[in-house]
Design a protein around this motif. Structure first.
Motif, PDB file in Angstrom:
ATOM      1  N   UNK A  62    -122.307   8.731 -92.205  1.00  0.00           N
ATOM      2  CA  UNK A  62    -121.152   8.917 -92.985  1.00  0.00           C
ATOM      3  C   UNK A  62    -120.952   7.889 -93.977  1.00  0.00           C
ATOM      4  N   UNK A  63    -119.801   7.079 -93.694  1.00  0.00           N
ATOM      5  CA  UNK A  63    -119.572   6.276 -95.050  1.00  0.00           C
ATOM      6  C   UNK A  63    -120.032   4.919 -94.611  1.00  0.00           C
ATOM      7  N   UNK A  64    -120.908   4.623 -93.518  1.00  0.00           N
ATOM      8  CA  UNK A  64    -121.033   3.312 -93.265  1.00  0.00           C
ATOM      9  C   UNK A  64    -120.439   2.801 -91.925  1.00  0.00           C
ATOM     10  N   UNK A  65    -120.964   1.519 -91.566  1.00  0.00           N
ATOM     11  CA  UNK A  65    -120.294   0.998 -90.486  1.00  0.00           C
ATOM     12  C   UNK A  65    -120.023  -0.443 -90.398  1.00  0.00           C
ATOM     13  N   UNK A  66    -119.383  -0.887 -89.558  1.00  0.00           N
ATOM     14  CA  UNK A  66    -119.046  -2.391 -89.589  1.00  0.00           C
ATOM     15  C   UNK A  66    -119.170  -2.930 -88.043  1.00  0.00           C
ATOM     16  N   UNK A  67    -119.236  -4.364 -87.852  1.00  0.00           N
ATOM     17  CA  UNK A  67    -119.535  -4.494 -86.513  1.00  0.00           C
ATOM     18  C   UNK A  67    -118.547  -3.932 -85.579  1.00  0.00           C
ATOM     19  N   UNK A  68    -119.130  -3.190 -84.492  1.00  0.00           N
ATOM     20  CA  UNK A  68    -118.484  -2.587 -83.537  1.00  0.00           C
ATOM     21  C   UNK A  68    -117.754  -3.484 -82.643  1.00  0.00           C
ATOM     22  N   UNK A  69    -116.335  -3.057 -82.203  1.00  0.00           N
ATOM     23  CA  UNK A  69    -115.790  -4.037 -81.365  1.00  0.00           C
ATOM     24  C   UNK A  69    -115.678  -3.340 -79.977  1.00  0.00           C
ATOM     25  N   UNK A  70    -115.978  -1.931 -79.912  1.00  0.00           N
ATOM     26  CA  UNK A  70    -115.850  -1.163 -78.453  1.00  0.00           C
ATOM     27  C   UNK A  70    -117.083  -0.357 -78.380  1.00  0.00           C
ATOM     28  N   UNK A 127    -119.393   3.171 -78.521  1.00  0.00           N
ATOM     29  CA  UNK A 127    -119.216   4.284 -78.965  1.00  0.00           C
ATOM     30  C   UNK A 127    -119.758   5.412 -77.734  1.00  0.00           C
ATOM     31  N   UNK A 150    -111.395   1.754 -90.418  1.00  0.00           N
ATOM     32  CA  UNK A 150    -112.390   1.971 -89.566  1.00  0.00           C
ATOM     33  C   UNK A 150    -112.126   1.952 -88.069  1.00  0.00           C
ATOM     34  N   UNK A 151    -112.901   2.611 -87.295  1.00  0.00           N
ATOM     35  CA  UNK A 151    -112.712   2.806 -85.781  1.00  0.00           C
ATOM     36  C   UNK A 151    -112.813   1.344 -85.139  1.00  0.00           C
ATOM     37  N   UNK A 152    -112.510   1.251 -83.946  1.00  0.00           N
ATOM     38  CA  UNK A 152    -113.001  -0.094 -83.421  1.00  0.00           C
ATOM     39  C   UNK A 152    -114.231   0.103 -82.924  1.00  0.00           C
ATOM     40  N   UNK A 153    -114.952   1.531 -82.943  1.00  0.00           N
ATOM     41  CA  UNK A 153    -116.258   1.324 -82.496  1.00  0.00           C
ATOM     42  C   UNK A 153    -117.364   1.213 -83.759  1.00  0.00           C
ATOM     43  N   UNK A 154    -116.570   0.906 -84.832  1.00  0.00           N
ATOM     44  CA  UNK A 154    -117.300   0.442 -86.052  1.00  0.00           C
ATOM     45  C   UNK A 154    -117.749   1.464 -87.066  1.00  0.00           C
ATOM     46  N   UNK A 155    -117.196   2.769 -87.243  1.00  0.00           N
ATOM     47  CA  UNK A 155    -117.514   3.638 -88.226  1.00  0.00           C
ATOM     48  C   UNK A 155    -116.458   3.584 -89.007  1.00  0.00           C
ATOM     49  N   UNK A 156    -116.912   3.488 -90.335  1.00  0.00           N
ATOM     50  CA  UNK A 156    -115.821   3.586 -91.424  1.00  0.00           C
ATOM     51  C   UNK A 156    -115.364   4.909 -91.598  1.00  0.00           C
ATOM     52  N   UNK A 157    -114.125   5.108 -91.685  1.00  0.00           N
ATOM     53  CA  UNK A 157    -113.385   6.252 -91.787  1.00  0.00           C
ATOM     54  C   UNK A 157    -113.328   6.706 -93.174  1.00  0.00           C
ATOM     55  N   UNK A 158    -112.566   5.675 -93.851  1.00  0.00           N
ATOM     56  CA  UNK A 158    -112.272   5.870 -95.320  1.00  0.00           C
ATOM     57  C   UNK A 158    -111.943   4.746 -95.995  1.00  0.00           C
ATOM     58  N   UNK A 181    -108.541   0.333 -87.046  1.00  0.00           N
ATOM     59  CA  UNK A 181    -108.188  -0.784 -87.701  1.00  0.00           C
ATOM     60  C   UNK A 181    -108.025  -0.550 -89.351  1.00  0.00           C
ATOM     61  N   UNK A 210    -114.747  13.326 -90.023  1.00  0.00           N
ATOM     62  CA  UNK A 210    -115.326  11.912 -90.086  1.00  0.00           C
ATOM     63  C   UNK A 210    -114.999  11.546 -91.531  1.00  0.00           C
ATOM     64  N   UNK A 211    -114.741  12.328 -92.414  1.00  0.00           N
ATOM     65  CA  UNK A 211    -114.223  11.985 -93.827  1.00  0.00           C
ATOM     66  C   UNK A 211    -112.953  12.559 -94.162  1.00  0.00           C
ATOM     67  N   UNK A 212    -112.430  11.672 -94.913  1.00  0.00           N
ATOM     68  CA  UNK A 212    -110.957  12.262 -95.121  1.00  0.00           C
ATOM     69  C   UNK A 212    -110.686  12.083 -96.880  1.00  0.00           C
TER      70      UNK A 212
END
Lengths: 260, 620
Positions: free
Chosen positions: A82-90, A92, B8-16, B66, B100-102
């Protein structure tokens, strides 16, 4: 011969007596009794089946922070990050069949994949999931391997000496991620480095007195240099690239232990 | 000018992300925000600075999302908090866990942004008109940017307006900033911690001092009192030339000659009076702690006993709600539970500032969450706080000293540990304990007596060295500690010691020349571990000590990457029964893990910190 005939006569007499007895019981009770009997046998059979099938289908994705676990998770599930990721806090979590297996026909058993955050402050989360794991994929960043080598080997050492992993002989895949980059290390190099570091850890951790061991078990054979083949559970090495979607080796590993 | 807005979600995936402002961000501000702020339980703060950017954020705890906005630090955009709120509301309507994409959200965002900017402009104009500026700058200059605003406001979404506004704000620094603070906005709560991050302006700091009293500025007060003490003591000596021994009424005069108790033994020490502390038993570092298992029911009973006067109606409604599971947790619901928790933490000797920040962080993470059925609000809050505390006290990096020592040994250089701290916390004593522990694990240790100020410091270390039979490097008194340490390390490299333990003089955190000397020692010798020794009895001062030490070490460091405090040694742990809050304050404010805990006055009294036991004691 006579004895046989005598036995036959006795058996016939018993049989007649039994039929007379049965015919005396009112039919409702009889049906009820037969029903209960059938029901309990069915229940017993089912419970035996369930007991046999407690094999879980949980696979853990662990590794240091920034190694690419969340990208791999989404690649396996959706085929793209998808559009990339950041550091996970929880963590998945998801139960699904792989994206590449979507086209296959028939009922394939889904995999319960859990991506555990790698940040050191969230380390306790891994302990929550370890008891239910059937396999572990330890993701290592092949690009920035050497600066993080020590931390990665400590994490892997902690996993390999965890009580659950040792007792249940949970297989571990050491997955080298980001192999699409030019300067990424090879999996052989990474394997040798990890073995060396774990050997050092073995020496320093066992130097501490017996009561202080933070790990439940020690690994490897005494007196020999540590190698992954010494572990009770199977440890294999593979390569992958999260961004490019090359996750074939991981999928093969998972399917080896969770039959489709 | 907004640089970027991410969801982005707390699990780390950027949504928008906002595609209009496609600026690539320098560095990795989002990751740094997560690692150093949100995971460190500082989510209650208002904003976070990274390089040239400022980041603001908000959570949607129910959906686990977040929202982060990034903008240039020099601009002070008023509408960001407002915008974040509106984005949160409208996105939560659109959000679907499977999607996953908006892309369709772009349009909505553009509208929201224009609305927010327009509102921000209005607010600013109102402020500029209503609040007269206190002669800091002329009226003429105010009018000019106003006119400029009117021209450009219809243009490019307030770009020009923001720049001009930047000028205005730099002119009207202190005042304007204070107004920002006062009128702040939908989500933000003001606390002094958040403001410290912004561009430090003396005017605003003084204003804060006035308004909020001297909370958290204890250091300032202390410096004044120390200064006044020094002043008064300087006055005295000119009066008396010599000091006559005071004669007490009950003491016989002939005892005055016998006040000198030093042995006639010379410096090397007579061998007959030496007891070698070779084996006093296993150091407690190596013993496992036995956790007492207490059931949760005890806590509940205690709590209910304490507050028998709780309103019946409140109790009944909370029980009812707990069974049905109320829709969403509001701030008003969380407040009483959090307040009680904060009081409880403070009775356990946690510094007030830290308890406040922790409660805000937990509040930020719980607000808007759905209450699970059959749970009380207080137990949810307790659970969240427990998780947060475990997260803070879990070390960020490995505290395996043995491993580091072995690594340094391979590189054929000694592992250098420097003990720093204020006066009287137990540096020399605990240095000896650490030396004993290392010795038990077959590591060769050497002590360096760099406390060249206090009378008897060198003799103290010499006695320990004699009892433990380890070499000591000392140069007597009145020498430069940095040079002594350097020579000690050279000596250790020469004779192959594995570890060098450097003892320094105790110093107050406000004492500028002494702190400079300390950073000189650290810069010159580049130790492997800077261990801050703090006593568990300290209260609110722990925050001040640690923050000042870290600040001075980073300010006065010569090379690029400054060495900060790497670890904490907590001493006098046996004197506090269950008031263990000092550990939490110190770890929270510095981010350094607690590596050792001193719990007595003999060599074996050195333990490791048991995180679960501490958390249990704190929340009991």
């Amino acid at each position: 011969m006579e004895k046989l005939e005598d036995l036959k006569i006795v058996a016939e007499q018993w049989w007649n007596q039994g039929i007379e007895y049965l015919q005396k019981i009112p039919p409702n009770q009889l049906y009820a009794a037969i029903g209960v009997l059938l029901f309990t046998t069915v229940l017993l059979l089912l419970s035996f089946r369930l007991v046999r099938r407690t094999k879980s289908n949980t696979v853990l994705l662990s590794g240091l922070t920034g190694s690419g676990k969340t990208v791999l998770f989404y690649q396996l599930r959706d085929g793209s990050s998808h559009q990339g990721t950041v550091t996970s806090m929880e963590p998945n979590e998801g139960t699904f069949i792989f994206h590449t297996e979507n086209s296959k026909k028939g009922k394939i058993k889904p995999v319960h994949l859990v991506d555990v955050p790698g940040h050191s402050r969230l380390r306790p989360k891994l302990e929550e999931f370890l008891p239910q794991a059937a396999a572990i994929v330890f993701v290592v960043d092949a690009l920035e391997f050497l600066p993080n080598c020590r931390a990665a080997s400590e994490y892997l050492y902690d996993i390999l000496t965890n009580a659950n992993v040792v007792k249940k002989k949970i297989p571990v895949l050491l997955c080298c991620n980001k192999t699409d980059k030019l300067t990424a290390h090879t999996k052989e190099f990474i394997r040798k480095q990890m073995e060396k570091e774990i050997e050092k850890l073995r020496a320093s951790r066992s130097a501490v007195s017996t009561a202080d061991i933070a790990n439940d078990f020690t690994i490897g054979i005494e007196g020999e240099v540590f190698s992954f083949s010494h572990c009770g559970n199977k440890v294999t090495v593979a390569e992958a690239s999260g961004l490019n979607g090359e996750t074939v080796q991981i999928q093969d590993f998972i399917r080896e232990y969770i039959k489709p | 000018m907004l640089e970027q807005l991410l969801i982005f979600t707390r699990g780390g995936l950027i949504l928008w992300t906002c595609k209009e402002i496609g600026n690539a961000l320098k560095g990795s501000p989002i990751d740094t925000l997560i690692r150093s702020c949100l995971l460190e339980e500082r989510s209650g703060e208002v904003s976070f600075n990274y390089g040239a950017y400022t980041l603001k954020w908000t959570f949607h705890n129910d959906l686990g999302l977040v929202f982060v906005a990034v903008y240039q630090r020099i601009l002070q955009l008023l509408y960001v908090d407002d915008l974040l709120c509106m984005v949160k509301e409208s996105f939560s309507e659109v959000y679907d866990p499977k999607v996953m994409s908006y892309d369709e959200f772009d349009e909505r965002f553009r509208q929201l942004r224009m609305e927010a900017e327009a509102r921000g402009e209005e607010m600013r104009k109102v402020k500029v008109k209503v609040k007269p500026l206190n002669g800091v700058k002329k009226q003429g200059k105010v009018l000019k940017p106003e006119g400029g605003n009117k021209k450009e406001s219809d243009g490019d979404g307030g770009d020009g307006g923001d720049e001009v506004k930047g000028n205005v704000s730099s002119l009207t620094n202190g005042n304007h900033k204070m107004e920002d603070d006062d009128d702040c906005v939908v989500n933000g709560k003001e606390n002094s911690g958040g403001d410290d991050n912004n561009v430090g302006v003396d005017v605003s700091k003084l204003a804060k001092l006035r308004s909020k009293g001297v909370r958290g500025r204890g250091g300032l007060r202390k410096a004044e009192s120390v200064g006044s003490n020094k002043g008064s003591s300087k006055v005295e000596p000119p009066k008396k030339a010599t000091k006559k021994n005071r004669v007490w009424d009950d003491a016989a005069p002939k005892q005055q000659e016998k006040l000198d108790f030093t042995d006639s033994v010379d410096e090397n020490g007579g061998n007959d009076s030496v007891e070698v502390a070779a084996d006093q038993g296993e150091s407690m570092m190596d013993k496992e702690e036995v956790l007492s298992s207490e059931s949760e029911s005890d806590d509940d009973e205690q709590r209910s006993d304490e507050k028998p006067e709780a309103k019946k109606k409140g109790w009944f409604s909370s029980v009812f709600q707990s069974i049905t599971g109320k829709a969403n947790l509001e701030r008003t619901d969380l407040e009483p539970a959090l307040k009680a928790l904060k009081e409880r933490l403070m009775t356990k000797n946690v510094a007030e500032e830290i308890a406040e920040k922790l409660c805000e962080s937990v509040e930020a993470s719980l607000e808007g969450k759905k209450l699970a059925s059959f749970t009380r609000i207080s137990s949810t809050v307790q659970g969240a706080m427990e998780e947060a505390l475990i997260r803070i006290l879990t070390p960020r990096r490995s505290i395996d000293i043995m491993r580091d020592v072995h690594a340094a040994k391979e590189q054929r250089r000694p592992y250098v540990v420097v003990f720093v701290g204020v006066n009287g916390v137990g540096k020399s004593t605990n240095l000896a304990k650490v030396a004993y522990w290392l010795q038990q694990h077959k590591v060769s240790v050497m002590m360096a007596a760099c406390d060249t100020f206090r009378s008897g410091a060198v003799e103290q270390l010499r006695t320990h060295a004699r009892r433990l039979q380890i070499p000591i490097f000392e140069k007597g008194y009145e020498k430069d500690p940095a040079v002594v340490a350097k020579e000690a390390i050279q000596e250790a490299t020469r004779n192959g010691s594995d570890v060098v333990l450097v003892d320094t003089a105790g110093r107050m955190q406000d004492n500028e020349p002494l702190m400079r000397a300390l950073s000189k020692l650290i810069n010159l010798n580049k130790p492997d571990l800077v261990l801050f020794v703090g006593e568990a009895l300290v209260g609110n001062d722990a925050v001040d000590q640690l923050s000042k030490f870290n600040q001075k070490l980073s300010d006065l460091s010569t090379s690029g990457n400054s060495r900060l405090i790497d670890g904490i040694l907590l001493t006098k742990f046996d004197t506090i029964d269950d008031k263990v809050g000092a550990a939490l304050s110190m770890v929270y404010i510095s981010g350094a893990p607690v590596m050792f805990v001193g719990c007595g006055q003999s060599y074996t009294d050195l333990k490791q910190l048991n995180v679960k036991a501490i958390v249990k004691t704190l929340l009991k």
